[in-house]
Design a protein around this motif. Structure first.
Motif, PDB file in Angstrom:
ATOM      1  N   HIS A 132       0.655  -1.114   0.129  1.00 18.96           N
ATOM      2  CA  HIS A 132       0.063   0.063   0.095  1.00 18.96           C
ATOM      3  C   HIS A 132       0.851   1.073  -0.162  1.00 18.96           C
ATOM      4  O   HIS A 132       0.625   2.308  -0.752  1.00 18.96           O
ATOM      5  CB  HIS A 132      -0.798   0.173   1.249  1.00 18.96           C
ATOM      6  CG  HIS A 132      -2.062   0.988   1.103  1.00 18.96           C
ATOM      7  ND1 HIS A 132      -2.032   2.332   1.481  1.00 18.96           N
ATOM      8  CD2 HIS A 132      -3.283   0.655   0.756  1.00 18.96           C
ATOM      9  CE1 HIS A 132      -3.238   2.799   1.202  1.00 18.96           C
ATOM     10  NE2 HIS A 132      -3.855   1.899   0.676  1.00 18.96           N
ATOM     11  N   ARG A 133       1.882   1.316   0.830  1.00 19.12           N
ATOM     12  CA  ARG A 133       2.861   2.359   0.659  1.00 19.12           C
ATOM     13  C   ARG A 133       3.641   2.719  -0.602  1.00 19.12           C
ATOM     14  O   ARG A 133       3.732   3.549  -1.005  1.00 19.12           O
ATOM     15  CB  ARG A 133       3.759   2.281   1.985  1.00 19.12           C
ATOM     16  CG  ARG A 133       3.221   2.650   3.434  1.00 19.12           C
ATOM     17  CD  ARG A 133       4.243   2.894   4.433  1.00 19.12           C
ATOM     18  NE  ARG A 133       5.028   1.534   4.556  1.00 19.12           N
ATOM     19  CZ  ARG A 133       5.040   0.662   5.169  1.00 19.12           C
ATOM     20  NH1 ARG A 133       3.642   0.417   5.804  1.00 19.12           N
ATOM     21  NH2 ARG A 133       5.929  -0.553   5.225  1.00 19.12           N
ATOM     22  N   MET A 134       4.052   1.522  -1.064  1.00 20.79           N
ATOM     23  CA  MET A 134       4.790   1.573  -2.377  1.00 20.79           C
ATOM     24  C   MET A 134       3.920   2.056  -3.467  1.00 20.79           C
ATOM     25  O   MET A 134       4.110   3.142  -4.108  1.00 20.79           O
ATOM     26  CB  MET A 134       5.356   0.258  -2.834  1.00 20.79           C
ATOM     27  CG  MET A 134       6.336  -0.357  -1.999  1.00 20.79           C
ATOM     28  SD  MET A 134       6.721  -1.868  -2.735  1.00 20.79           S
ATOM     29  CE  MET A 134       8.180  -2.393  -1.668  1.00 20.79           C
ATOM     30  N   VAL A 135       2.532   1.394  -3.610  1.00 19.81           N
ATOM     31  CA  VAL A 135       1.662   2.182  -4.336  1.00 19.81           C
ATOM     32  C   VAL A 135       1.100   3.604  -4.309  1.00 19.81           C
ATOM     33  O   VAL A 135       1.220   4.460  -5.013  1.00 19.81           O
ATOM     34  CB  VAL A 135       0.309   1.150  -4.450  1.00 19.81           C
ATOM     35  CG1 VAL A 135      -0.754   1.769  -5.518  1.00 19.81           C
ATOM     36  CG2 VAL A 135       0.603  -0.347  -4.936  1.00 19.81           C
ATOM     37  N   GLY A 136       1.288   4.017  -2.916  1.00 19.94           N
ATOM     38  CA  GLY A 136       0.636   5.246  -2.386  1.00 19.94           C
ATOM     39  C   GLY A 136       1.800   6.135  -2.837  1.00 19.94           C
ATOM     40  O   GLY A 136       1.511   7.435  -2.952  1.00 19.94           O
ATOM     41  N   SER A 137       3.074   5.715  -2.855  1.00 18.27           N
ATOM     42  CA  SER A 137       4.185   6.814  -3.253  1.00 18.27           C
ATOM     43  C   SER A 137       3.940   7.123  -4.684  1.00 18.27           C
ATOM     44  O   SER A 137       4.675   7.981  -5.187  1.00 18.27           O
ATOM     45  CB  SER A 137       5.412   6.139  -3.015  1.00 18.27           C
ATOM     46  OG  SER A 137       5.782   5.139  -3.686  1.00 18.27           O
ATOM     47  N   MET A 138       3.046   6.510  -5.531  1.00 24.05           N
ATOM     48  CA  MET A 138       3.098   6.741  -7.007  1.00 24.05           C
ATOM     49  C   MET A 138       1.906   7.036  -7.392  1.00 24.05           C
ATOM     50  O   MET A 138       1.801   7.641  -8.516  1.00 24.05           O
ATOM     51  CB  MET A 138       3.513   5.206  -7.872  1.00 24.05           C
ATOM     52  CG  MET A 138       4.949   4.597  -7.326  1.00 24.05           C
ATOM     53  SD  MET A 138       5.048   3.086  -8.231  1.00 24.05           S
ATOM     54  CE  MET A 138       6.420   2.355  -7.246  1.00 24.05           C
ATOM     55  N   LEU A 139       0.736   7.010  -6.582  1.00 18.72           N
ATOM     56  CA  LEU A 139      -0.423   7.399  -7.046  1.00 18.72           C
ATOM     57  C   LEU A 139      -1.197   8.378  -5.918  1.00 18.72           C
ATOM     58  O   LEU A 139      -0.841   8.089  -4.777  1.00 18.72           O
ATOM     59  CB  LEU A 139      -1.603   6.269  -7.196  1.00 18.72           C
ATOM     60  CG  LEU A 139      -1.136   5.198  -8.339  1.00 18.72           C
ATOM     61  CD1 LEU A 139      -2.012   4.054  -8.147  1.00 18.72           C
ATOM     62  CD2 LEU A 139      -1.319   5.954  -9.570  1.00 18.72           C
ATOM     63  N   LEU A 140      -1.725   9.315  -6.340  1.00 19.71           N
ATOM     64  CA  LEU A 140      -2.383  10.307  -5.441  1.00 19.71           C
ATOM     65  C   LEU A 140      -3.999   9.780  -5.031  1.00 19.71           C
ATOM     66  O   LEU A 140      -4.255  10.134  -3.874  1.00 19.71           O
ATOM     67  CB  LEU A 140      -2.488  11.601  -6.079  1.00 19.71           C
ATOM     68  CG  LEU A 140      -1.411  12.492  -6.370  1.00 19.71           C
ATOM     69  CD1 LEU A 140      -1.490  13.777  -6.957  1.00 19.71           C
ATOM     70  CD2 LEU A 140      -0.529  12.549  -5.004  1.00 19.71           C
ATOM     71  N   ASP A 141      -4.804   9.463  -5.934  1.00 17.06           N
ATOM     72  CA  ASP A 141      -6.291   8.772  -5.656  1.00 17.06           C
ATOM     73  C   ASP A 141      -6.031   7.674  -4.842  1.00 17.06           C
ATOM     74  O   ASP A 141      -5.849   6.641  -4.841  1.00 17.06           O
ATOM     75  CB  ASP A 141      -6.854   8.382  -7.309  1.00 17.06           C
ATOM     76  CG  ASP A 141      -8.297   8.090  -6.901  1.00 17.06           C
ATOM     77  OD1 ASP A 141      -8.687   8.256  -5.739  1.00 17.06           O
ATOM     78  OD2 ASP A 141      -8.977   7.701  -7.921  1.00 17.06           O
TER      79      ASP A 141
END
Length: 166
Positions: A46-55
């Motif tokens: 989740h943190r990895m994805v969150g570092s790449m997407l804003l939504d």
């Protein structure tokens, strides 16, 4: 020594996660369940994805897609380096897939939320540029010209002095 226990604990947890992933790669279904639950509970993906997407909704959706991809590709895990280092390229591919789908399905009727759309576009382009920068140089120019600049294949081939089919 302040922070020493936390650092040691993180190293211990990573080593334990590597052992679980290695067992899962050998076909141990219980280990695979444990790996997925651990990655989900720790919110690593989740943190990895969150570092790449804003939504936030996209982050949640793509995180689930990543966990599914990990389940499907665990047999390729070789136990070299950290599990998070093995997971990171999977995250990048799923984020790129999401951004591609988002770009392909975007409609002109989205003028109702221009600030959010612009923010998402900026984040999308930044994530794509980061992913492209990690590719070998010979693949970067064609991807940038096609995906980011949206040039036709014929024009890209002419600019790069390459045949169209390469």
């Amino acid at each position: 020594m302040p922070g020493g226990d936390a650092e040691h604990s993180g190293t211990h947890e990573e080593a334990a996660l590597s052992r679980v992933a290695a067992r899962a790669a050998q076909g141990d279904a219980a280990a695979l369940d444990e790996l997925i639950e651990s990655l989900d509970r720790s919110r690593t993906v989740h943190r990895m994805v969150g570092s790449m997407l804003l939504d936030q909704h996209a982050v949640d959706d793509v995180s689930q897609e990543v966990l599914i991809s990990i389940m499907g590709s665990i047999g390729q895990y070789r136990g070299v380096g950290k599990v998070s280092s093995w997971v990171h390229p999977i995250v990048k591919r799923r984020v790129a897939d999401h951004l591609r789908k988002q770009r392909d399905s975007a409609t002109l009727d989205e003028a109702a939320l221009p600030a959010q759309r612009i923010s998402s576009m900026v984040a999308s382009r930044a994530a794509i540029r980061t992913a492209v920068a990690q590719l070998p140089e010979k693949y970067q120019a064609p991807l940038i010209l096609r995906d980011l600049e949206q040039l036709p294949v014929a024009e890209i081939a002419a600019r790069l002095d390459l045949p169209e089919g390469t």
